[in-house]
Write a protein that holds these residues in place. Structure first.
Motif, PDB file in Angstrom:
ATOM      1  N   CYS A  93      38.616  81.424 -60.380  1.00 25.93           N
ATOM      2  CA  CYS A  93      39.205  81.040 -59.091  1.00 25.93           C
ATOM      3  C   CYS A  93      40.077  82.131 -58.478  1.00 25.93           C
ATOM      4  N   TRP A  94      40.795  82.920 -59.302  1.00 26.48           N
ATOM      5  CA  TRP A  94      41.661  83.964 -58.764  1.00 26.48           C
ATOM      6  C   TRP A  94      40.862  85.041 -58.029  1.00 26.48           C
ATOM      7  N   ASP A  95      39.588  85.135 -58.336  1.00 31.27           N
ATOM      8  CA  ASP A  95      38.726  86.137 -57.717  1.00 31.27           C
ATOM      9  C   ASP A  95      38.705  85.999 -56.200  1.00 31.27           C
ATOM     10  N   ARG A 135      39.025  79.440 -48.793  1.00 32.79           N
ATOM     11  CA  ARG A 135      39.275  78.069 -49.246  1.00 32.79           C
ATOM     12  C   ARG A 135      37.988  77.436 -49.768  1.00 32.79           C
ATOM     13  N   TRP A 136      36.880  77.694 -49.087  1.00 31.45           N
ATOM     14  CA  TRP A 136      35.593  77.144 -49.520  1.00 31.45           C
ATOM     15  C   TRP A 136      35.200  77.705 -50.881  1.00 31.45           C
ATOM     16  N   ILE A 137      35.343  79.020 -51.065  1.00 30.77           N
ATOM     17  CA  ILE A 137      35.016  79.652 -52.351  1.00 30.77           C
ATOM     18  C   ILE A 137      35.869  79.062 -53.465  1.00 30.77           C
ATOM     19  N   LEU A 138      37.164  78.939 -53.214  1.00 33.63           N
ATOM     20  CA  LEU A 138      38.075  78.394 -54.216  1.00 33.63           C
ATOM     21  C   LEU A 138      37.696  76.957 -54.585  1.00 33.63           C
ATOM     22  N   ALA A 139      37.577  76.106 -53.574  1.00 35.81           N
ATOM     23  CA  ALA A 139      37.310  74.686 -53.822  1.00 35.81           C
ATOM     24  C   ALA A 139      35.939  74.481 -54.460  1.00 35.81           C
ATOM     25  N   THR A 140      34.942  75.209 -53.987  1.00 32.02           N
ATOM     26  CA  THR A 140      33.589  75.051 -54.527  1.00 32.02           C
ATOM     27  C   THR A 140      33.508  75.570 -55.951  1.00 32.02           C
ATOM     28  N   GLU A 154      50.083  80.608 -48.619  1.00 38.69           N
ATOM     29  CA  GLU A 154      50.660  79.774 -49.668  1.00 38.69           C
ATOM     30  C   GLU A 154      49.720  78.625 -50.049  1.00 38.69           C
ATOM     31  N   ALA A 155      48.993  78.083 -49.074  1.00 40.49           N
ATOM     32  CA  ALA A 155      48.060  76.990 -49.362  1.00 40.49           C
ATOM     33  C   ALA A 155      46.933  77.467 -50.277  1.00 40.49           C
ATOM     34  N   LEU A 156      46.414  78.659 -50.019  1.00 38.04           N
ATOM     35  CA  LEU A 156      45.361  79.214 -50.872  1.00 38.04           C
ATOM     36  C   LEU A 156      45.897  79.490 -52.273  1.00 38.04           C
ATOM     37  N   HIS A 157      47.107  80.012 -52.344  1.00 39.91           N
ATOM     38  CA  HIS A 157      47.712  80.305 -53.640  1.00 39.91           C
ATOM     39  C   HIS A 157      47.922  79.030 -54.444  1.00 39.91           C
ATOM     40  N   LEU A 210      46.225  76.295 -54.271  1.00 40.94           N
ATOM     41  CA  LEU A 210      44.928  75.796 -54.721  1.00 40.94           C
ATOM     42  C   LEU A 210      44.480  76.518 -55.982  1.00 40.94           C
ATOM     43  N   ALA A 211      44.629  77.832 -56.009  1.00 42.19           N
ATOM     44  CA  ALA A 211      44.253  78.597 -57.201  1.00 42.19           C
ATOM     45  C   ALA A 211      45.168  78.265 -58.379  1.00 42.19           C
ATOM     46  N   LEU A 212      46.456  78.138 -58.093  1.00 45.65           N
ATOM     47  CA  LEU A 212      47.437  77.883 -59.144  1.00 45.65           C
ATOM     48  C   LEU A 212      47.267  76.495 -59.760  1.00 45.65           C
ATOM     49  N   ALA A 213      46.774  75.539 -58.969  1.00 49.15           N
ATOM     50  CA  ALA A 213      46.626  74.164 -59.459  1.00 49.15           C
ATOM     51  C   ALA A 213      45.490  74.026 -60.460  1.00 49.15           C
TER      52      ALA A 213
END
Length: 202
Positions: free
Chosen positions: A96-98, A65-70, A120-123, A125-128
């Motif tokens: 972000c998909w990485d 989540r940190w990697i995605l958001a950052t 699903e929450a991580l997905h 975040l990436a999809l948004a």
């Protein structure tokens, strides 16, 4: 006020030591030679380790989540720093998909699973995150040598490569495969330059 200029977002993803950062640096250098404003993001793994958060095969829901958001925040900030020009380019070294590919690989490496709401929450975040105008995914060549100092786990490295391409196919995300071959790298650079130059001239 947000500039009303064209913003091009180019991302790269793939397993470690497959030329992602080198490709982005080459594209950045060529864009600057054309006087096209460009910003490049990166170093997410090193920064996560400083937080500190687990990485590689030890990735967790929180570290992912940190990697995605950052990473998403970095891309937004990079775009905001660019001048008002006919075209602005953000190069995302680790799209972000990485993060999801690395996380899926870590779970398989450890033989673990996580609750569906977390997945699903991580997905979501990436999809948004807004789609990339051009996305590269590197391809692992296990025969190419890797510096021993990195201490990579070969199985995990291969799992990340596998999940990278499976994930993109599952999500129907358009992308360009980039191998370690010089010709493939050169074609990827040309692809990016053509996209950006066309927008700048348009």
């Amino acid at each position: 006020m947000t500039p009303t200029t064209n913003l091009i977002r180019i991302g790269v993803m793939g397993t470690h030591s497959t030329g992602k950062s080198l490709l982005m640096r080459h594209i950045e250098r060529e864009l600057r030679s054309l006087d096209i404003p460009v910003q490049r993001t990166g170093l997410l793994g090193r920064r996560a380790a400083l937080v500190p958060l687990p990485k590689m095969q030890h990735h967790t829901v929180d570290s992912t989540r940190w990697i995605l958001a950052t990473g998403i925040a970095d891309e937004i900030g990079a775009a905001a720093r660019l001048d008002d020009a006919p075209v602005r380019v953000v190069l995302a070294d680790r799209a972000c998909w990485d993060a999801l590919a690395y996380f899926r690989a870590a779970l398989e490496w450890r033989g673990e699973s996580v609750p569906r709401p977390d997945r699903e929450a991580l997905h979501r975040l990436a999809l948004a995150h807004a789609p990339y105008d051009l996305l590269f995914a590197t391809v692992l060549d296990p025969d190419l040598p890797v510096k021993a100092k990195h201490g990579y786990d070969a199985r995990y490295r291969a799992l990340v490569d596998h999940h990278t391409h499976v994930l993109l196919r599952e999500e129907n995300v358009p992308y360009v495969r980039v191998t370690g071959d010089d010709a493939s790298q050169a074609l990827a650079i040309q692809h990016a330059l053509l996209l950006c130059d066309t927008e700048a001239r348009g």
